[in-house]
Enzyme design. Structure first.
Site, PDB file in Angstrom:
ATOM      1  N   VAL A  22       0.830  -1.208   0.000  1.00  0.00           N
ATOM      2  CA  VAL A  22       0.000   0.000   0.000  1.00  0.00           C
ATOM      3  C   VAL A  22       0.864   1.256   0.000  1.00  0.00           C
ATOM      4  O   VAL A  22       0.600   2.214  -0.740  1.00  0.00           O
ATOM      5  CB  VAL A  22      -0.966  -0.020   1.205  1.00  0.00           C
ATOM      6  CG1 VAL A  22      -1.681   1.312   1.357  1.00  0.00           C
ATOM      7  CG2 VAL A  22      -1.981  -1.163   1.051  1.00  0.00           C
ATOM      8  N   ASP A  23       1.907   1.296   0.820  1.00  0.00           N
ATOM      9  CA  ASP A  23       2.717   2.508   0.946  1.00  0.00           C
ATOM     10  C   ASP A  23       3.455   2.838  -0.351  1.00  0.00           C
ATOM     11  O   ASP A  23       3.505   3.995  -0.772  1.00  0.00           O
ATOM     12  CB  ASP A  23       3.716   2.339   2.092  1.00  0.00           C
ATOM     13  CG  ASP A  23       3.759   3.553   3.007  1.00  0.00           C
ATOM     14  OD1 ASP A  23       3.027   4.527   2.748  1.00  0.00           O
ATOM     15  OD2 ASP A  23       4.524   3.534   3.988  1.00  0.00           O
TER      16      ASP A  23
END
Length: 633
Positions: free
Chosen positions: A375-376
């Site tokens: 996600v990051d």
């Protein structure tokens, strides 16, 4: 223009010019992802165990490990680690001896030996990787924490109370090779293997006490196994084949397992346990993949990265340059954006087990990474692509696919994980492995949730009128610590989490006057150092409470400033003092600028991102200029 803004302008120009000169031809930036000496040590032990002669590399790794020894004989994971680190010292001592370039009787080795014995010997090592390397090379027995987990767990379907895919992806790729070796009581020795028997305090491990809850976890696994149909021997053979296939199916094009040097090394040992020859093509290619992760540091020494951070660094550096004022049609920005778009993933990986109906579209951490989006990294790239997606349908398709993937990864509780959604079975945190509470599961975290909300709020225009944004902000508010801070999983630590949470909440539309925001701001201001900066010890990660470093680091100072800039309508004396400290720190080059502020596994893995002295200061200074530079004088 104020004196502070003049300094900021000058520093932004300097950082921008410096970065543009470091960009690769293909648009990427390549900075070191430095992780202490453990991977260096493991590679020496592996190469010697495989009888692979690469004397130049082994000698260079030996030299770097030896140079990191402390006067008292130990090795540390970070400068202020009180009493040193036993696991790191055992790894370094073993690797140095195995290299053949130093002898037991040498003064440095004598100091290391005395330190290890004073801490209880090999059996008191806490790192599971240390234990696995020692057991795989015949120095200790296999710890119960690994040998008690049956391979048959790989056959349990996801519908059972515990299945193997309830573990985090990071855990799985390390556990499988260890479980194969422990199952076969495997070890390999060569004529050059050092004898460490003098460092064993007893015949037992000494670290196999089963924590409360471990029996409950094992009972669940056993109950699941009893429901499997078949002759036990055949089930075990099927589980062994499944374990082997699990590893082989997750080998990346560069030959590494899951792009990590650490699990690739234990995979190679496990392939030996399965009967592979030392010169088998899979093993040779894996070794080459690990060697390709080498990086020559500024002091000329060589290290092995656990996983190069090229995509992460390139995405964040490009975004920082865009924020500093470089237009999206600048050649450096266009080249970097094209590089990043080309790294978007189009294959489903393990993330799709818990998220089956979503097309791939995320990004990973490193260049070899083709199946492990997170996600990051995905939101980091999407920030860069935003301006391109507004005018070009090809870029818009890529951006929409990435956005869809990020939104699909939201957990049921409203927060965001790193790699896989809804892998938060807390029963697994009772695994008798040091750091299991962090490694075994991949739950919602304040830093991931805050960073995702910051992206969604600032780049998609979504706010708390949308249910999933509202759920994310509520998750953050509900997980604020009593003192006003937030714990950050992938950075050090409470400063990192509080920065991510505050910038996320504000971007999502939470008013600066909200109690949670005000408490977070007050907590940050209360932790400001006398010199104006901020600094937090890696010890916080282990103790789960804020521990001051006593000095200021560039990245932590930038995080704190960035959060305050987001929350404060006008610059204050405290804020300006912090800006001055940040700018001054960027002219320095000492232990504070090299202190690890990236977190991997509490007590085992901490990271010094060499890119961080550029990324976060440039962003914070650019945000200051953008917000306060246009205020009426």
């Amino acid at each position: 223009m104020s004196q502070t803004l003049t300094k900021i302008e000058r520093e932004i120009t300097r950082l921008t010019t410096d970065l543009l000169g470091k960009q690769r031809q293909d648009g990427a930036w390549e900075f070191c992802f430095e992780n202490g000496t453990n991977i260096d040590a493991y590679l020496i032990i592996l190469l010697r165990s495989l009888d692979m002669e690469d004397e130049e590399l082994i000698r260079q790794l030996h030299d770097r490990i030896l140079a990191a020894q402390q006067p008292e004989g130990c090795w540390r994971l970070f400068r202020d680690e009180e009493g040193g680190n036993l696991s790191a010292t055992i790894e370094a001592y073993y690797a140095l001896l195995y290299s053949g370039y130093i002898h037991k009787s040498d003064e440095a080795m004598e100091r290391a030996r005395r330190y290890i014995q004073s801490k209880g010997g090999l059996g008191k090592a806490t790192s599971i990787l240390t234990k696995a390397i020692l057991a795989a090379t015949g120095q200790t027995r296999w710890p119960l924490a690994i040998s008690s987990i049956p391979l048959e767990i790989l056959l349990l379907p996801a519908s059972f109370p515990i299945s193997f895919f309830d573990f985090s992806g990071y855990s799985r790729v390390h556990l499988v090779p260890m479980m194969i070796m422990a199952d076969r009581r495997f070890s390999v020795k060569t004529e050059r293997t050092p004898d460490l028997s003098g460092l064993s305090s007893s015949r037992t491990d000494g670290n196999d006490e089963q924590p409360r809850g471990f029996k409950e976890m094992m009972d669940q696994i056993e109950a699941g196994m009893k429901r499997l149909i078949g002759v036990p021997r055949h089930i075990h053979e099927a589980a062994t084949r499944k374990a082997e296939a699990f590893m082989l199916e997750r080998i990346e094009p560069d030959g590494t397992l899951y792009t990590y040097a650490s699990c690739t090394i234990v995979m190679i040992f496990s392939l030996l346990a399965l009967g592979y020859n030392k010169d088998h093509p899979v093993i040779r290619r894996a070794v080459q993949g690990i060697k390709a992760m080498k990086y020559r540091l500024g002091d000329g020494r060589l290290t092995i990265q656990n996983s190069p951070s090229t995509i992460w660094d390139t995405a964040l550096l490009t975004y920082a340059l865009q924020t500093s004022g470089l237009p999206h049609d600048h050649p450096a920005i266009r080249n970097a954006a094209a590089y990043l778009r080309g790294k978007q993933q189009d294959r489903s990986g393990d993330w799709s087990i818990h998220n089956p109906d979503t097309p791939p579209g995320g990004w990973g951490f490193s260049e070899p990474n083709t199946i492990i989006p997170d996600v990051d990294d995905s939101t980091a790239v999407l920030r860069v692509l935003a301006s391109f997606s507004r005018t070009d349908p090809v870029w818009r398709e890529s951006w929409n696919r990435g956005l869809n993937w990020v939104l699909s990864m939201q957990n049921k509780d409203g927060g965001w994980p790193a790699f896989e959604k809804d892998t938060d079975n807390h029963l697994l945190t009772w695994l008798a492995i040091d750091g299991a509470k962090s490694a075994a599961i991949d739950p919602s975290e304040a830093d991931l949730t805050g960073r995702t909300l910051e992206y969604l709020g600032n780049f998609t225009g979504l706010d708390t009128r949308y249910t999933f944004i509202k759920n994310g902000t509520e998750w953050l508010i509900n997980h604020q610590e009593q003192d006003g801070s937030w714990y950050g999983r992938w950075g050090i630590c409470y400063i990192y989490g509080t920065w991510a949470a505050l910038t996320g909440l504000i971007a999502a539309g939470t008013p600066a006057r909200h109690d949670a925001v005000q408490k977070g701001v007050n907590w940050l201001l209360s932790k400001q150092n006398e010199d104006g900066g901020w600094g937090e010890s890696c010890t916080s990660d282990r103790l789960l409470r804020y521990v001051p470093l006593g000095e200021s680091t560039p990245s932590q100072t930038a995080w704190a400033l960035d959060a305050l800039i987001a929350a404060l309508p006008y610059p204050t004396a405290q804020l300006n003092k912090g800006v001055n400290r940040l700018i001054a720190s960027l002219q320095e080059d000492d232990w504070k600028t090299a202190y690890p502020t990236g977190a991997g596994l509490p007590g085992s893995f901490y990271f010094h991102y060499h890119s961080y002295r550029y990324i976060w200061p440039l962003l914070a200074l650019s945000h200051y200029r953008r917000k306060y530079g246009e205020l009426p004088k």
